[in-house]
Design an enzyme around this catalytic site. Structure first.
Site, short mmCIF file in Angstrom:
data_model
loop_
_atom_site.label_atom_id
_atom_site.label_comp_id
_atom_site.label_asym_id
_atom_site.label_seq_id
_atom_site.Cartn_x
_atom_site.Cartn_y
_atom_site.Cartn_z
N ASP A 1 0.88 -1.16 0.00
CA ASP A 1 0.00 0.00 0.00
C ASP A 1 0.92 1.22 0.00
O ASP A 1 1.42 1.62 1.04
CB ASP A 1 -0.90 -0.01 1.24
CG ASP A 1 -1.81 1.21 1.31
OD1 ASP A 1 -2.17 1.76 0.26
OD2 ASP A 1 -2.15 1.61 2.44
N ASP B 1 -2.41 0.75 7.34
CA ASP B 1 -1.67 0.61 6.08
C ASP B 1 -1.14 -0.81 5.88
O ASP B 1 -1.08 -1.30 4.76
CB ASP B 1 -0.50 1.61 6.05
CG ASP B 1 -0.98 3.02 6.31
OD1 ASP B 1 -1.29 3.72 5.34
OD2 ASP B 1 -1.06 3.40 7.49
N GLU C 1 -1.24 -1.61 -4.74
CA GLU C 1 -2.45 -0.82 -4.92
C GLU C 1 -2.18 0.29 -5.93
O GLU C 1 -1.19 1.01 -5.83
CB GLU C 1 -2.91 -0.21 -3.59
CG GLU C 1 -4.24 0.50 -3.71
CD GLU C 1 -4.79 0.96 -2.38
OE1 GLU C 1 -5.17 2.14 -2.30
OE2 GLU C 1 -4.82 0.14 -1.44
#
Length: 168
Positions: free
Chosen positions: A7, A146, A73
């Site tokens: 992420d 996260d 992501e």
């Protein structure tokens, strides 16, 4: 099959490594968390120093965990273009490190991750964290957020590509 989920972010870059097992030549669908956490960089530090921290830390994470691929992501632009640009720069560093380690890299939008994890593209953070906990058979939700998001990215890749992992 070990999958590194990422992420990306400049201040906080989440990572998570899962393993998907093979049983009798077939994927079991069960994923196990091997590692997770965040790479943090100090606020008010020049961007190039922050990017170097991410670069060096991610090299160490990959060397330690030896993943087979990476799931990242995709960038989602918010109203703050300045934040979007710095996240894009962090993503560039992540993609570079993965390429240097010859990791096949796959990218998923936040909406794809939410739909895969919950069946609903507008799932909130709590729903996502609960599904990460369930998929990985954990007693507690991974922290910080996260890290949980990075694990969700790795789980998404495992679920979207389960049959391909063990077909060879």
């Amino acid at each position: 099959m070990k999958i590194l989920g990422i992420d990306p972010g400049t201040g906080i870059c989440g990572f998570g490594v899962i393993e998907v097992k093979n049983q009798h030549g077939r994927a079991t669908g069960c994923a196990k968390m091997l590692d997770s956490g965040v790479i943090t960089t100090p606020p008010h530090t020049p961007l190039q120093e922050r990017l170097l921290d991410i670069y060096e830390s991610l090299h160490q994470i990959i060397k330690f965990n030896q993943p087979d691929c990476a799931s990242i992501e995709k960038l989602f632009f918010t109203k703050n273009i300045t934040t979007g640009i710095s996240v894009a720069e962090a993503r560039g560093v992540v993609l570079l490190v993965c390429q240097q380690h010859n990791l096949p890299t796959f990218e998923y939008t936040p909406n794809e991750i939410k739909k895969t994890m919950t069946g609903y593209g507008n799932a909130d953070k709590k729903q996502m964290q609960e599904m990460v906990k369930l998929h990985l058979h954990l007693k507690a939700t991974p922290k910080p957020d996260d890290a949980a998001d990075a694990l969700a990215t790795a789980i998404t890749h495992s679920l979207m590509n389960l049959g391909q992992f063990f077909s060879n």
